[in-house]
Design a protein around this motif. Structure first.
Motif, PDB file in Angstrom:
ATOM      1  N   ARG A 232      -2.072   2.579  24.111  1.00  0.00           N
ATOM      2  CA  ARG A 232      -0.996   1.882  24.807  1.00  0.00           C
ATOM      3  C   ARG A 232      -1.379   1.576  26.263  1.00  0.00           C
ATOM      4  O   ARG A 232      -1.085   0.491  26.775  1.00  0.00           O
ATOM      5  CB  ARG A 232       0.274   2.736  24.763  1.00  0.00           C
ATOM      6  CG  ARG A 232       1.454   2.144  25.499  1.00  0.00           C
ATOM      7  CD  ARG A 232       2.655   3.075  25.470  1.00  0.00           C
ATOM      8  NE  ARG A 232       3.234   3.125  24.144  1.00  0.00           N
ATOM      9  CZ  ARG A 232       4.539   2.958  23.904  1.00  0.00           C
ATOM     10  NH1 ARG A 232       5.371   2.731  24.900  1.00  0.00           N
ATOM     11  NH2 ARG A 232       5.008   3.044  22.684  1.00  0.00           N
ATOM     12  N   GLU A 242       6.401  -1.030  22.128  1.00  0.00           N
ATOM     13  CA  GLU A 242       7.627  -0.500  21.531  1.00  0.00           C
ATOM     14  C   GLU A 242       8.029  -1.307  20.297  1.00  0.00           C
ATOM     15  O   GLU A 242       8.420  -0.747  19.265  1.00  0.00           O
ATOM     16  CB  GLU A 242       8.775  -0.506  22.545  1.00  0.00           C
ATOM     17  CG  GLU A 242       8.672   0.547  23.626  1.00  0.00           C
ATOM     18  CD  GLU A 242       7.753   0.112  24.765  1.00  0.00           C
ATOM     19  OE1 GLU A 242       7.360  -1.076  24.798  1.00  0.00           O
ATOM     20  OE2 GLU A 242       7.429   0.971  25.611  1.00  0.00           O
ATOM     21  N   ASP A 245       5.587  -0.460  17.482  1.00  0.00           N
ATOM     22  CA  ASP A 245       5.828   0.894  16.975  1.00  0.00           C
ATOM     23  C   ASP A 245       7.058   0.940  16.082  1.00  0.00           C
ATOM     24  O   ASP A 245       7.049   1.572  15.011  1.00  0.00           O
ATOM     25  CB  ASP A 245       6.010   1.876  18.142  1.00  0.00           C
ATOM     26  CG  ASP A 245       4.708   2.159  18.883  1.00  0.00           C
ATOM     27  OD1 ASP A 245       3.637   1.879  18.316  1.00  0.00           O
ATOM     28  OD2 ASP A 245       4.784   2.644  20.027  1.00  0.00           O
TER      29      ASP A 245
END
Length: 258
Positions: A232, A242, A245
């Motif tokens: 990241r 985000e 994920d």
């Protein structure tokens, strides 16, 4: 598989000259199936549907190169005396997710362990000895061009009347032929289109397993992060970790329930 459309265009395809197909403008006007201002859609022979498929890989729309290759494959089959069904099968098998797309796509499918669910050592076999397990298709099943270039998602297909019609008439028909197969949309544009069809009650969204980044080589950073090959902290501002994920977690949860 239905050969109704192919039967209509077979004589045109048989008479094509390979050297004449150099760009969108060289596609015969007689193969044009729809037009609206700067948008045009053509018929190449992508009608074959593998109704035994367990997994369906869904792109946006075939590009000119795929269309040309399929037309030439079908033409060669017809000139060799093959049946319309055999010519369609040959055309469908030409160049499915070829180039840099394929290794990226295979890497993500294997990472998600879909190869284990399918009973193959790697999803690369879907393009070889395990092709009976897969159907490759597009939400816009026939090539769409804008200003004589490959369609890139604009205008939005869920809001444009001509493109909506293509979704409903051709893609939904194909979905109905594919039994209980699961659908893997390649990228957010495809996911949006399939979600829209679900909201219209036209497809079963529980069979749609979305969340993987588009496998294009231009999407390398998102793919690397999805696969855990890039941290990241090393991502550029263009990548939203985000979002990736969350999409991956939801996708893994659905796959674990297969």
């Amino acid at each position: 598989m239905t050969t109704e459309l192919f039967d209509r265009y077979a004589s045109i395809i048989r008479d094509l000259k390979e050297g004449d197909l150099v760009d969108v403008n060289s596609l015969p006007i007689s193969l044009q199936i729809d037009r609206d201002a700067s948008l045009t859609a053509y018929y190449p022979p992508f009608d074959y549907v593998n109704t035994r498929a367990k997994i369906v890989l869904v792109g946006v729309t075939p590009g000119f190169t795929q269309a040309r290759n399929a037309l030439i494959a079908a033409r060669n089959g017809l000139k060799a005396g093959e049946s319309h069904g055999a010519a369609l099968m040959a055309a469908k098998q030409v160049g499915a997710f070829s180039g840099s797309l394929r290794p990226n796509l295979v890497a993500m499918l294997d990472y998600l362990k879909l190869n284990q669910w399918l009973g193959v050592s790697t999803c690369d076999e879907l393009f070889a000895n395990a092709s009976h397990l897969v159907q490759t298709t597009s939400v816009l099943r026939f090539p769409v061009f804008i200003n004589d270039a490959n369609y890139n998602g604009t205008p939005n297909m869920t809001k444009h009347p001509m493109l909506q019609k293509m979704l409903k008439e051709y893609f939904v028909q194909e979905v109905k032929m594919l039994g209980d197969a699961i659908f893997i949309p390649l990228g957010p544009t495809v996911s949006e289109a399939m979600s829209w069809l679900g909201s219209q009650g036209l497809i079963d969204v529980s069979r749609v397993f979305d969340g993987i980044p588009h496998p294009s080589g231009a999407n390398a950073e998102r793919i690397a992060y999805f696969l855990g090959k890039k941290q990241r902290s090393d991502l550029s501002s263009k990548t939203n970790p985000e979002k990736i994920d969350q999409a991956k977690a939801e996708l893994q949860k659905k796959i674990s329930g297969l």
